[in-house]
Write an enzyme that holds these catalytic residues in place. Structure first.
Site, mmCIF file in Angstrom:
data_model
loop_
_atom_site.group_PDB
_atom_site.id
_atom_site.type_symbol
_atom_site.label_atom_id
_atom_site.label_comp_id
_atom_site.label_asym_id
_atom_site.label_seq_id
_atom_site.Cartn_x
_atom_site.Cartn_y
_atom_site.Cartn_z
ATOM 1 N N THR A 230 -3.167 5.176 -3.970
ATOM 2 C CA THR A 230 -2.077 5.935 -3.326
ATOM 3 C C THR A 230 -0.733 5.685 -4.014
ATOM 4 O O THR A 230 0.125 6.554 -4.013
ATOM 5 C CB THR A 230 -1.974 5.560 -1.834
ATOM 6 O OG1 THR A 230 -1.967 4.136 -1.717
ATOM 7 C CG2 THR A 230 -3.134 6.106 -1.048
ATOM 8 N N THR A 231 -0.553 4.492 -4.590
ATOM 9 C CA THR A 231 0.690 4.204 -5.337
ATOM 10 C C THR A 231 0.617 4.882 -6.702
ATOM 11 O O THR A 231 1.577 5.534 -7.127
ATOM 12 C CB THR A 231 0.884 2.678 -5.499
ATOM 13 O OG1 THR A 231 0.722 2.053 -4.236
ATOM 14 C CG2 THR A 231 2.253 2.352 -6.047
ATOM 15 N N ASP B 10 0.858 -1.186 0.000
ATOM 16 C CA ASP B 10 0.000 0.000 0.000
ATOM 17 C C ASP B 10 0.892 1.233 0.000
ATOM 18 O O ASP B 10 1.680 1.433 0.926
ATOM 19 C CB ASP B 10 -0.901 -0.028 1.244
ATOM 20 C CG ASP B 10 -1.790 1.194 1.335
ATOM 21 O OD1 ASP B 10 -2.437 1.513 0.331
ATOM 22 O OD2 ASP B 10 -1.827 1.825 2.401
ATOM 23 N N ASP C 193 -8.954 -0.248 2.346
ATOM 24 C CA ASP C 193 -8.914 0.249 0.962
ATOM 25 C C ASP C 193 -10.168 -0.159 0.197
ATOM 26 O O ASP C 193 -10.729 0.634 -0.562
ATOM 27 C CB ASP C 193 -7.667 -0.279 0.233
ATOM 28 C CG ASP C 193 -6.423 0.529 0.575
ATOM 29 O OD1 ASP C 193 -6.534 1.368 1.478
ATOM 30 O OD2 ASP C 193 -5.359 0.318 -0.041
#
Length: 540
Positions: free
Chosen positions: A99-100, A66, A406
């Site tokens: 988020t990546t 994550d 998530d």
């Protein structure tokens, strides 16, 4: 007449000491630092992405892929690199997923900006060009999205499963995705007369328990308190229980200040003990009179919430006591049970109690916990759920809880903005194709900026292919051709089959809000970094 020597030397000095290369060097330093952060987590993107093992100073190990978790725990010193950590955190708050991707897109945009700067294009012109490109990209992405009916759980399940497929616990997505969808559907509040629904993730309590496997994770329509009762030999199962939540202590009162009471003789000592016994007995009698047989006690910082004598009396009247309910959990407990916290003994009456169908103590190898089901709070409008996440070790449980968070965020995004996109890099590839077409007719520097932005967006499909062991150049070329032919194509990188396919047929779907937010936040951060031409350290 000879010119003044002083004036000439001043002119010479101003020419020598004005360092024109400094803003360029600072800009390049910022870009390189931010790109280094982006490259560090690029390998974690997608369902075939690698995981990172993070070791804390205290020796604690976290295994995750994550982006937000990796960057939060990474030690970053350079101020521009810290901006990318903040970017990842902003995406986590705004959308909860992607988020990546957001950091990888920002890194690619910075790389593109660096090449434009080397061509001699001014940073402000690049910044404005990127803003125009963002507006075009968002239009393309919104145009290819499909509206979703929030009552259609199948579409929500596909979105949650797509999010879980890139996690460590991807093999358990068939178990975790329905739990995420069911939890959000329970706590969702439709916006009257509007589109979408309001979801507060604080209404979903995720409790981590070591023991069993991830497959044993369960959704509880009720309240789970992860601690054992305080009783010595009290009841372990109560049906039609009367539950009360108190904020006062059942223990001898203490003075407000640090005072010592010196007892000189046995008679006085006996009187003190008798008074203490009578004080606690009065409280217990009031509890019995109100008909309460499950007592929740808020954690006290001043003194023990329960004395041994109080536990003894409560055992006698067959009342289950759960002490040390955390202050921040009180709101959730009240909303779930549909009760109010009772601050004084005077208000401890039968009408302030709530009825619960079943309260039981569940015994597991990892320890006991209390489960309450059949709550009155659910019918009173306080819709909350608890999720028990299990796993064989602390690292597995923590990663399963992060992955579930998530998935919950993805379903929340769909609830807030009910539209889905094809996944697998399809939106980015479609936006890149549209921008490349627009760049041909764009005047001046905008031509270069749109072209560079289009190339940068292709980093997502390229990285997905690279992480899956495919040839990135071949895959991106094939994808480019697919999007050039069909205007609203859902073609993306299918890492399972190792080629480009229509991701909608593969049921790989992601919320529009996640992609739109990632593009907007990444562009905003890159524009901010481009505008910086100096780093000034403060005095203290």
């Amino acid at each position: 007449m000879a010119p003044k020597a002083g004036g000439d030397s001043a002119k010479v000095n101003s020419t020598v000491y004005k360092d024109k290369s400094k803003p360029t060097d600072i800009r390049l330093s910022n870009i390189n630092a931010a790109k280094a952060v982006s490259d560090a987590i690029r390998t974690s993107l997608g369902p075939r992405g690698m995981d990172k093992m993070i070791q804390a100073a205290n020796g604690e190990v976290t295994i995750t892929n994550d982006g937000a978790t990796i960057l939060k725990q990474m030690s970053v010193i350079h101020p521009a690199a810290k901006m990318l950590v903040e970017l990842s955190r902003a995406q986590d708050i705004e959308a909860g997923d992607g988020t990546t991707s957001v950091v990888v897109i920002a890194g690619a945009l910075l790389d593109a900006a660096e090449k434009l700067l080397q061509k001699g294009i001014h940073p402000t012109v690049i910044s404005d060009g990127f803003q125009k490109a963002l507006q075009m990209a968002l239009q393309v992405v919104e145009g290819m999205s499909t509206p979703v009916d929030l009552t259609n759980e199948d579409a929500l399940l596909k979105a949650a499963a797509t999010s879980l497929n890139s996690k460590v616990v991807s093999q358990h997505s068939t178990i975790l995705a329905p739990i995420a969808v069911q939890a959000i559907c329970t706590v969702m509040e439709p916006i009257p007369g509007g589109v979408g629904a309001r979801v507060d993730l604080r209404d979903v309590k995720v409790i981590e328990r070591i023991g069993g496997t991830v497959e044993d994770t369960e959704l509880v329509q009720g309240l789970v308190i992860p601690r054992r009762p305080a009783n010595v030999n009290g009841p372990s199962r109560i049906e039609k229980a009367k539950v009360g939540l108190i904020q006062f202590c059942i223990s001898p009162p203490k003075t407000d200040m640090d005072h010592n009471v010196i007892v000189s003789d046995y008679a006085a000592m006996d009187r003190v003990l008798k008074e203490e016994r009578q004080y606690i007995l009065n409280i217990v009698k009031q509890i019995k009179k109100a008909g309460c047989n499950v007592l929740l006690v808020q954690k006290s910082i001043l003194r023990d919430a329960l004395s041994d004598l109080a536990v003894h009396f409560l055992d006698k009247i067959k009342t289950m006591v759960i002490k040390d309910i955390e202050r921040e959990d009180i709101e959730f407990v009240c909303k779930t049970l549909g009760c109010r916290p009772i601050a004084s003994l005077d208000h401890f009456t039968a009408e302030n109690m709530v009825t619960v169908d079943l309260v039981e103590v569940v015994n597991e190898p990892a320890g006991k916990y209390i489960k309450m089901t059949g709550l009155a709070g659910a019918s009173a409008g306080g819709r909350t759920v608890s999720v028990l996440v299990r796993g064989s070790s602390g690292a597995v449980v923590a990663e399963a809880a992060r992955s579930l968070h998530d998935a919950l965020c993805v379903v929340r995004c769909v609830a807030r903005r009910p539209a889905l996109l094809a996944g697998g890099g399809a939106p980015e590839a479609a936006a890149a194709a549209a921008l490349a077409r627009a760049a041909i007719a764009a005047p001046g520097a905008d031509h270069y900026c749109l072209r560079a932005y289009a190339d940068a967006l292709e980093v997502i499909p390229s990285t997905l292919a690279e992480n899956a062991g495919l040839n990135p150049i071949e895959t991106v070329t094939e994808l480019r051709a697919a999007h050039a032919n069909a205007a609203a194509s859902g073609a993306g990188v299918n890492v399972r089959r190792g080629r480009v396919t229509d991701m909608r047929h593969e049921h790989v779907l992601q919320p529009l809000h996640v992609t739109a937010s990632a593009l907007a936040l990444a562009t905003e951060t890159v524009r901010a970094i481009l505008k910086i031409d100096d780093i000034i350290n403060t005095v203290n």
